[in-house]
Design an enzyme around this catalytic site. Structure first.
Site, PDB file in Angstrom:
ATOM      1  N   LYS A 153      93.814  29.253 -70.373  1.00 34.27           N
ATOM      2  CA  LYS A 153      94.333  29.446 -69.013  1.00 34.27           C
ATOM      3  C   LYS A 153      93.193  29.836 -68.071  1.00 34.27           C
ATOM      4  O   LYS A 153      92.519  30.835 -68.294  1.00 34.27           O
ATOM      5  CB  LYS A 153      95.419  30.533 -69.009  1.00 34.27           C
ATOM      6  CG  LYS A 153      95.887  30.952 -67.603  1.00 34.27           C
ATOM      7  CD  LYS A 153      96.998  32.005 -67.628  1.00 34.27           C
ATOM      8  CE  LYS A 153      97.313  32.536 -66.231  1.00 34.27           C
ATOM      9  NZ  LYS A 153      98.326  33.613 -66.228  1.00 34.27           N
TER      10      LYS A 153
ATOM     11  N   ASP B 148      94.928  35.181 -59.399  1.00 36.03           N
ATOM     12  CA  ASP B 148      96.392  35.095 -59.397  1.00 36.03           C
ATOM     13  C   ASP B 148      96.980  36.097 -58.399  1.00 36.03           C
ATOM     14  O   ASP B 148      97.111  37.281 -58.710  1.00 36.03           O
ATOM     15  CB  ASP B 148      96.917  35.371 -60.817  1.00 36.03           C
ATOM     16  CG  ASP B 148      98.443  35.258 -60.905  1.00 36.03           C
ATOM     17  OD1 ASP B 148      99.067  34.770 -59.942  1.00 36.03           O
ATOM     18  OD2 ASP B 148      98.994  35.654 -61.958  1.00 36.03           O
TER      19      ASP B 148
ATOM     20  N   LYS C  92     102.246  39.327 -55.647  1.00 36.66           N
ATOM     21  CA  LYS C  92     102.143  40.543 -56.449  1.00 36.66           C
ATOM     22  C   LYS C  92     101.997  41.753 -55.537  1.00 36.66           C
ATOM     23  O   LYS C  92     101.507  41.624 -54.422  1.00 36.66           O
ATOM     24  CB  LYS C  92     100.892  40.465 -57.342  1.00 36.66           C
ATOM     25  CG  LYS C  92     101.009  39.519 -58.501  1.00 36.66           C
ATOM     26  CD  LYS C  92      99.746  39.553 -59.350  1.00 36.66           C
ATOM     27  CE  LYS C  92      99.854  38.621 -60.541  1.00 36.66           C
ATOM     28  NZ  LYS C  92     100.878  39.018 -61.519  1.00 36.66           N
TER      29      LYS C  92
ATOM     30  N   ASP D 125      92.277  36.554 -64.649  1.00 38.16           N
ATOM     31  CA  ASP D 125      93.323  35.657 -65.129  1.00 38.16           C
ATOM     32  C   ASP D 125      92.767  34.325 -65.646  1.00 38.16           C
ATOM     33  O   ASP D 125      93.526  33.452 -66.045  1.00 38.16           O
ATOM     34  CB  ASP D 125      94.356  35.434 -64.013  1.00 38.16           C
ATOM     35  CG  ASP D 125      95.768  35.227 -64.534  1.00 38.16           C
ATOM     36  OD1 ASP D 125      96.015  35.565 -65.713  1.00 38.16           O
ATOM     37  OD2 ASP D 125      96.615  34.718 -63.781  1.00 38.16           O
TER      38      ASP D 125
ATOM     39  N   GLU E 234     102.861  31.403 -63.270  1.00 42.21           N
ATOM     40  CA  GLU E 234     102.107  30.163 -63.032  1.00 42.21           C
ATOM     41  C   GLU E 234     101.308  29.712 -64.248  1.00 42.21           C
ATOM     42  O   GLU E 234     101.008  28.536 -64.384  1.00 42.21           O
ATOM     43  CB  GLU E 234     101.191  30.330 -61.820  1.00 42.21           C
ATOM     44  CG  GLU E 234      99.818  30.971 -62.102  1.00 42.21           C
ATOM     45  CD  GLU E 234      99.898  32.399 -62.636  1.00 42.21           C
ATOM     46  OE1 GLU E 234     100.941  33.051 -62.450  1.00 42.21           O
ATOM     47  OE2 GLU E 234      98.928  32.852 -63.271  1.00 42.21           O
TER      48      GLU E 234
ATOM     49  N   ARG F 299     102.023  29.457 -67.418  1.00 45.20           N
ATOM     50  CA  ARG F 299     102.754  28.492 -68.250  1.00 45.20           C
ATOM     51  C   ARG F 299     102.851  27.135 -67.578  1.00 45.20           C
ATOM     52  O   ARG F 299     102.919  26.100 -68.235  1.00 45.20           O
ATOM     53  CB  ARG F 299     104.145  29.063 -68.592  1.00 45.20           C
ATOM     54  CG  ARG F 299     104.998  29.330 -67.389  1.00 45.20           C
ATOM     55  CD  ARG F 299     106.155  30.277 -67.699  1.00 45.20           C
ATOM     56  NE  ARG F 299     105.743  31.684 -67.707  1.00 45.20           N
ATOM     57  CZ  ARG F 299     106.556  32.700 -67.950  1.00 45.20           C
ATOM     58  NH1 ARG F 299     107.832  32.496 -68.227  1.00 45.20           N
ATOM     59  NH2 ARG F 299     106.099  33.918 -67.939  1.00 45.20           N
TER      60      ARG F 299
HETATM   61  N1  BES Z   1      98.504  36.707 -64.973  1.00 48.58           N
HETATM   62  C1  BES Z   1      99.783  37.285 -65.016  1.00 48.58           C
HETATM   63  C2  BES Z   1     100.021  38.145 -66.240  1.00 48.58           C
HETATM   64  C3  BES Z   1      99.350  39.476 -66.241  1.00 48.58           C
HETATM   65  C4  BES Z   1      99.828  40.505 -65.466  1.00 48.58           C
HETATM   66  C5  BES Z   1      98.320  39.714 -67.095  1.00 48.58           C
HETATM   67  C6  BES Z   1      99.224  41.742 -65.516  1.00 48.58           C
HETATM   68  C7  BES Z   1      97.725  40.961 -67.160  1.00 48.58           C
HETATM   69  C8  BES Z   1      98.176  41.980 -66.367  1.00 48.58           C
HETATM   70  C9  BES Z   1     100.857  36.199 -65.023  1.00 48.58           C
HETATM   71  O1  BES Z   1     100.545  35.065 -64.316  1.00 48.58           O
HETATM   72  C10 BES Z   1     102.080  36.782 -64.417  1.00 48.58           C
HETATM   73  O2  BES Z   1     102.029  37.105 -63.264  1.00 48.58           O
HETATM   74  N2  BES Z   1     103.126  36.928 -65.198  1.00 48.58           N
HETATM   75  C11 BES Z   1     104.325  37.506 -64.730  1.00 48.58           C
HETATM   76  C12 BES Z   1     105.467  36.691 -65.258  1.00 48.58           C
HETATM   77  C13 BES Z   1     106.786  37.042 -64.665  1.00 48.58           C
HETATM   78  C14 BES Z   1     106.830  36.639 -63.207  1.00 48.58           C
HETATM   79  C15 BES Z   1     107.868  36.351 -65.442  1.00 48.58           C
HETATM   80  C16 BES Z   1     104.382  38.935 -65.245  1.00 48.58           C
HETATM   81  O3  BES Z   1     103.946  39.192 -66.363  1.00 48.58           O
HETATM   82  O4  BES Z   1     104.820  39.797 -64.496  1.00 48.58           O
HETATM   83 ZN    ZN Z   2      98.569  34.647 -64.107  1.00 47.81          ZN
HETATM   84 MN    MN Z   3     101.073  35.256 -62.263  1.00 49.43          MN
END
Ligand code: BES
Ligand code: ZN
Ligand code: MN
Length: 508
Positions: free
Chosen positions: A277, A282, A289, A300, A361, A363
């Site tokens: 990835k 992000d 966020k 990310d 995003e 996935r």
């Molecule tokens: N890159 C993030 C995951 C992440 C968050 C990694 C914090 C490390 C620390 C990913 O793209 C994401 O935002 N995932 C969301 C998914 C949710 C919207 C279903 C998450 O984990 O909150």
């Molecule tokens: Zn992400």
């Molecule tokens: Mn994300």
């Protein structure tokens, strides 16, 4: 990028006769001396025993004591390193003791040293393993990101002084030298990949863009003679990667699909494909966020960075295996053109996806990369992604989450993580979770709700990985450290390298 470099060499000589700025020897917790510490003690008529008796050093794991001008010893300094309880002295303790010794050296004036820690008996561990890990841990402990800070002359001087330049690694028997040399080569190759992965993660997101990652891949390819292709937006469109394109459309930075091929295995051997990835930043997109710690979303792209790092390591090793790296990379930004919650995207596989949250995003770019990987008829596909915050909640920062559609592959990766001290933990991915991704408006939604968030993310990916043996490593908790020690860890390059080395060995 410039780094502190440390030169390593293998030694096979008496402790007290070693001429260097410092010799490093271990002491167990019950004040029991290691073999090398005993040699020093004898040469100095009980100097070490005396110090221990006075209570200046208790042999607790990671404790250290620097001694100067020890009588009868040719080196200027002797560094005593605590090893903890002898019966508990296993891999982890070994690495901790090595790390403590290197940290203690860094604050001393010594610029070359000889370590006797690799001689310590550790159950079932080879000299090769001990030397490789001494090299890797030492380079990990002294890693410094060359941050773009304005430097006063004073701080420049300070930086020059710090750190050991030469580290000798002593082995007990001359017959072990050859094995130790092999360990040295392994350790250095691994450290190079780990260091690249850390650097790429640590770089600011205005520097480490998708274009920058592609340039790094091309440079690696040139250096090691690997085939590297960079596919542009127009090609992604032609292939129908609507899911990947949906993520990138809010960004001014052009997306890239990087494909790198390390084909050093037998002709016709089915390759292992690593998919990383590569979200270089992000924001969450329209599902933006919260502000706190958002800077950390520059990490990310650590999945991508770990693929590049692993490629560097296996290229250094000239590993006889066919390995292909696929890196989808772009930014996730909010914009007038950005994907909205509710938008439906058509992936390369033909499956449609209702985007209920633009922050899920990872996935969306991985699913198209997984479909793309089918063309290589892989023996296995492993994707590596900072995919979910939920994985951090489940496992914390010690283990990466491991998901797979094949238990043998999962076991292989778990074992590799154990051996490399870069562990993963097997998470469930039962079909029971799949309905959480149901959508009224497309073949699936891109989120499955808060419960079991890392599992539903893996379930989403599994739908695009049906044609081969596949595993997914969620490295959201392991790829970097927050807080005072903020920085990339280089994980899971050690795990991936160990996995590939074992595959190469069994293909022989
Ligand atoms: N890159 C993030 C995951 C992440 C968050 C990694 C914090 C490390 C620390 C990913 O793209 C994401 O935002 N995932 C969301 C998914 C949710 C919207 C279903 C998450 O984990 O909150
Ligand atoms: Zn992400
Ligand atoms: Mn994300």
């Amino acid at each position: 990028m410039k780094h502190n470099t440390m030169e390593f060499s293998i030694k096979n000589g008496a402790t007290e006769k070693q001429r260097s700025d410092c010799v490093i020897v271990g002491v167990y917790e019950s004040r029991k001396l290691s073999r090398a510490a005993q040699d020093i003690d004898e040469a100095s008529s009980g100097y070490i025993e005396n110090i221990l008796k006075r209570g200046d050093m208790d042999g607790k794991l990671e404790a250290s004591l620097m001694l100067h001008s020890v009588p009868g010893v040719l080196s200027e300094r002797v560094l005593l390193v605590g090893l903890g309880k002898e019966q508990d002295f296993t891999e982890t303790q070994y690495c901790k003791a090595v790390r403590a010794s290197v940290k203690a050296l860094a604050t001393s004036g010594a610029s070359d040293a000889v370590s006797y820690l690799a001689e310590l008996p550790v159950k079932e561990l080879s000299v090769r393993w001990k030397v490789a890990h001494m090299v890797e841990v030492s380079l990990d402990a002294t890693y410094r990101f060359d941050a773009p800070k304005r430097k006063s002359d004073e701080s420049k001087k300070e930086q020059k002084k710090k750190g050991v330049e030469k580290l000798g690694i002593n082995v007990t028997q001359s017959s072990e030298v050859k094995e130790a040399e092999a360990g040295l080569t392994d350790g250095q190759a691994l450290a190079k990949g780990v260091s690249l992965t850390k650097d790429l993660g640590n770089l600011p997101p205005n520097v480490c863009t998708p274009t920058y990652l592609a340039e790094q891949a091309v440079a690696l390819g040139k250096k090691y003679g690997l085939k590297v292709e960079v596919l542009e937006r127009s090609e992604l469109k032609k292939m129908g990667m609507g899911s990947f394109l949906g993520v990138t459309q809010g960004s001014e930075e052009p997306p890239k699909l990087i494909v790198m091929q390390h084909l050093k295995g037998k002709k016709g051997q089915k390759p292992v494909v690593l998919v990383g990835k590569g979200i270089t930043f992000d924001t969450g997109g329209i599902s933006i966020k919260p502000g706190a710690e958002m800077d950390e979303m520059k990490y990310d792209m650590c999945g991508a960075a770990s693929v590049l790092g692993t490629f560097k390591t296996i290229a250094e090793m000239d590993l006889p295996l066919n390995v292909i790296g696929v890196i989808p990379t772009c930014e996730n930004m909010p914009d007038g053109r950005a994907t909205r919650p509710g938008d439906v995207l058509t992936s390369m596989s033909g499956l449609t996806i209702e985007v209920l949250n633009t922050d899920a995003e990872g996935r969306l770019i991985l699913c198209d990369a997984l479909t793309y990987a089918e063309r290589f008829e892989p023996s296995a596909v492993v994707d590596i992604a900072t995919l979910t915050g939920a994985c951090v909640i489940a496992l914390g920062h010690h283990a990466s989450g491991l998901f797979s559609n094949n238990d043998d592959l999962a076991k292989e990766l778990l074992r590799a993580g154990e051996a490399a001290l870069d562990r993963a933990w097997h998470m469930p991915m039962w079909d029971d979770y799949q309905p959480l991704l149901d959508s009224n408006f497309a073949d699936m939604a891109n989120i499955g709700g808060r419960a079991g968030g890392s599992i539903t993310a893996a379930c989403f990916l599994s739908r695009f990985a049906k044609k081969y043996e596949w595993a997914h490593l969620d490295i959201a908790g392991t790829a970097w450290k927050s807080g005072k020690e903020k920085g990339g860890t280089g994980r899971p390059v050690p795990l991936l390298t160990e996995f590939l080395v074992a595959r190469a060995n069994s293909a022989k």
